[in-house]
Design a protein around this motif. Structure first.
Motif, PDB file in Angstrom:
ATOM      1  N   ARG A 223      30.369  -4.345 -21.681  1.00  0.00           N
ATOM      2  CA  ARG A 223      30.794  -5.701 -22.010  1.00  0.00           C
ATOM      3  C   ARG A 223      32.120  -6.007 -21.319  1.00  0.00           C
ATOM      4  O   ARG A 223      33.030  -5.172 -21.301  1.00  0.00           O
ATOM      5  CB  ARG A 223      30.955  -5.842 -23.525  1.00  0.00           C
ATOM      6  CG  ARG A 223      31.360  -7.240 -23.973  1.00  0.00           C
ATOM      7  CD  ARG A 223      31.328  -7.339 -25.491  1.00  0.00           C
ATOM      8  NE  ARG A 223      32.401  -6.580 -26.124  1.00  0.00           N
ATOM      9  CZ  ARG A 223      33.622  -7.076 -26.340  1.00  0.00           C
ATOM     10  NH1 ARG A 223      33.931  -8.296 -25.956  1.00  0.00           N
ATOM     11  NH2 ARG A 223      34.535  -6.331 -26.948  1.00  0.00           N
ATOM     12  N   HIS A 262      23.155  -0.900 -23.046  1.00  0.00           N
ATOM     13  CA  HIS A 262      24.306  -1.797 -23.214  1.00  0.00           C
ATOM     14  C   HIS A 262      24.815  -1.595 -24.635  1.00  0.00           C
ATOM     15  O   HIS A 262      24.035  -1.653 -25.587  1.00  0.00           O
ATOM     16  CB  HIS A 262      23.909  -3.253 -22.994  1.00  0.00           C
ATOM     17  CG  HIS A 262      25.078  -4.178 -22.821  1.00  0.00           C
ATOM     18  ND1 HIS A 262      26.055  -4.347 -23.787  1.00  0.00           N
ATOM     19  CD2 HIS A 262      25.442  -4.978 -21.778  1.00  0.00           C
ATOM     20  CE1 HIS A 262      26.961  -5.219 -23.347  1.00  0.00           C
ATOM     21  NE2 HIS A 262      26.613  -5.611 -22.143  1.00  0.00           N
ATOM     22  N   MET A 266      26.186  -8.332 -25.993  1.00  0.00           N
ATOM     23  CA  MET A 266      25.910  -8.612 -24.585  1.00  0.00           C
ATOM     24  C   MET A 266      26.354 -10.014 -24.211  1.00  0.00           C
ATOM     25  O   MET A 266      26.218 -10.947 -24.993  1.00  0.00           O
ATOM     26  CB  MET A 266      24.405  -8.493 -24.317  1.00  0.00           C
ATOM     27  CG  MET A 266      23.850  -7.099 -24.406  1.00  0.00           C
ATOM     28  SD  MET A 266      22.069  -7.093 -24.061  1.00  0.00           S
ATOM     29  CE  MET A 266      21.416  -7.786 -25.594  1.00  0.00           C
ATOM     30  N   GLU A 271      26.716 -10.161 -17.615  1.00  0.00           N
ATOM     31  CA  GLU A 271      26.628  -8.710 -17.418  1.00  0.00           C
ATOM     32  C   GLU A 271      25.180  -8.272 -17.208  1.00  0.00           C
ATOM     33  O   GLU A 271      24.918  -7.305 -16.489  1.00  0.00           O
ATOM     34  CB  GLU A 271      27.171  -7.980 -18.651  1.00  0.00           C
ATOM     35  CG  GLU A 271      28.581  -8.349 -19.007  1.00  0.00           C
ATOM     36  CD  GLU A 271      28.845  -8.227 -20.499  1.00  0.00           C
ATOM     37  OE1 GLU A 271      29.997  -8.426 -20.883  1.00  0.00           O
ATOM     38  OE2 GLU A 271      27.900  -7.953 -21.264  1.00  0.00           O
TER      39      GLU A 271
END
Length: 310
Positions: A223, A262, A266, A271
Motif C-alpha cells: 500500500r 497485498h 488496497m 497499486e
C-alpha cells in the motif's frame, strides 16, 4: 515465546512451529458449525490500538474468541489516553487489571518493545500489531502461511515486494521472515520510496518492475501510505500506477504458478488493478482468512503451550 515484537525474534524453527500450529488449528476448525476451542479459557487478551485498523484488529479479536479467551478492545480515542495518560501508565493499568496479553498497534516505531520492557515484571505478554514504520510480524507470518499453502516449501522461492518500501512495516517484517524461511526476496520501488540503510535488509533493490516479474514465484504489492508522506514522493497517482501498478498486462508476465499478495487496504486502480485483485491468481482474501489462524497460533504459543489442541 516470551513476546512477539519483531520478525527477527523468530528463527526458522520457531517460525515453522507457529505456521504448523496455524495449519493444525485451521484443519481442526474446518467444517465445525461452532468454531470454538477451549484452549485459552480464563485468559484475558487486550487489543490496544492507537491507529486505525480493520483486518489486524478484527482477526486478533476473532482469534482470541475462537480460543475462548476474554477479549477486550481498547482504542486510544475512547480511553484515558484522550486525557493525557502515557503509554506506560496505560500498559501498567491493563496488566494490573488482569491482561495476560496486550496486542498493541502504535504510530511510534519501537513502542511495542518499550511496552514489553515496562511489563517485564508482570508476566504480561506483548504482541506487536504494527509499530510506526518499523515492523508487523504477524502480517509476515500470515503472508508466509498463505505462500506455503499456494507454493509449498518456501526454500528457494523468489518473492518480489513492490512499492512503498520507505513507509512499510510489512515489507521489513516480510524480508526478515521470508529470508529466515529460505526464500529469496527482491525489492522493487521508485528511488524516492527506498529507505536509507535498505542494504542491511539483505535483499537486492530494483527500480523497474517489468524485468523482474517473469522470475518471481510471488509478488507482494504494498500500500502507498499517503498518511505518512510529507512531501512529493512521485509525480502523481497515475504515473505511479503506470510504473509500478500490477495490471493485467503485468499479470501475464508472471509465471502461471505465481501468487499475488497485498496486505490491504488496497488502492484499487493505483497499486493493483481491480481485475487482478479479484483474479484466481490473487490470494488476498486467503491472507485475511489465514490471519485469524496465524494469530490464534501466536496466542497459543504465548499463552498456552506447545502441544496443539485437537
Amino acid at each position: 515465546m516470551r513476546h512477539l515484537l519483531s520478525a527477527e525474534d523468530l528463527d526458522r524453527e520457531n517460525a515453522t512451529a507457529v505456521l504448523d500450529t496455524a495449519d493444525s488449528l485451521k484443519r481442526t476448525l474446518l467444517g465445525r458449525e461452532v468454531r470454538k476451542l477451549p484452549t485459552l479459557r480464563g485468559r484475558t487478551v487486550v487489543t490496544l490500538f492507537y491507529e486505525n485498523s480493520t483486518r489486524t484488529r478484527v482477526s486478533f479479536e476473532t482469534a482470541g474468541k475462537w480460543m475462548s479467551a476474554d477479549v477486550i478492545n481498547v482504542s486510544a480515542s475512547s480511553s484515558s489516553v484522550g486525557k493525557g495518560e502515557s503509554l506506560r501508565d496505560t500498559a501498567l493499568t491493563l496488566s494490573a487489571a488482569g491482561a495476560d496479553c496486550v496486542i498493541v498497534r502504535h504510530p511510534a516505531s519501537g513502542a511495542a518493545h518499550r511496552l514489553a520492557d515496562w511489563l517485564v515484571e508482570t508476566g504480561t505478554k506483548v504482541v506487536n500489531a504494527g509499530d510506526g514504520m518499523h515492523e508487523h510480524p504477524t502480517q509476515a507470518l500470515l503472508d508466509a502461511a498463505t505462500l506455503r499453502e499456494r507454493l509449498g516449501d518456501l526454500a528457494g522461492r523468489r518473492i518480489g515486494i513492490v512499492g512503498d518500501l520507505l513507509h512499510s512495516r510489512v515489507a521489513r517484517s516480510n524480508v526478515h521472515l521470508l529470508r529466515t524461511l529460505g526464500a529469496e526476496v527482491v525489492l522493487i520501488a521508485p528511488p524516492t520510496l527506498v529507505p536509507c540503510g535498505v542494504e542491511q535488509w539483505g535483499a537486492p533493490v530494483h527500480h523497474e518492475l517489468d524485468p523482474q516479474l517473469p522470475k518471481l514465484d510471488a509478488v507482494m504489492m504494498l500500500r502507498v501510505q499517503a498518511e505518512r508522506m510529507h512531501g512529493a514522493f512521485f509525480p502523481s497517482a497515475r504515473e505511479y500506477s503506470v510504473a509500478y501498478g500490477l495490471n493485467e498486462d503485468r499479470l501475464r508476465l508472471l509465471p502461471e504458478h505465481a501468487v499475488v499478495l497485498h496486505p490491504g487496504p488496497m488502492m484499487r486502480g493505483m497499486e493493483i488493478a481491480p481485475s487482478v485483485a479479484d483474479s484466481p491468481r490473487a490470494a488476498i482474501t486467503q491472507q485475511v482468512n489465514n490471519g485469524v489462524h496465524v494469530r490464534m497460533a501466536v496466542l497459543y504459543h504465548l499463552l498456552a503451550g506447545e502441544e496443539v489442541p485437537a
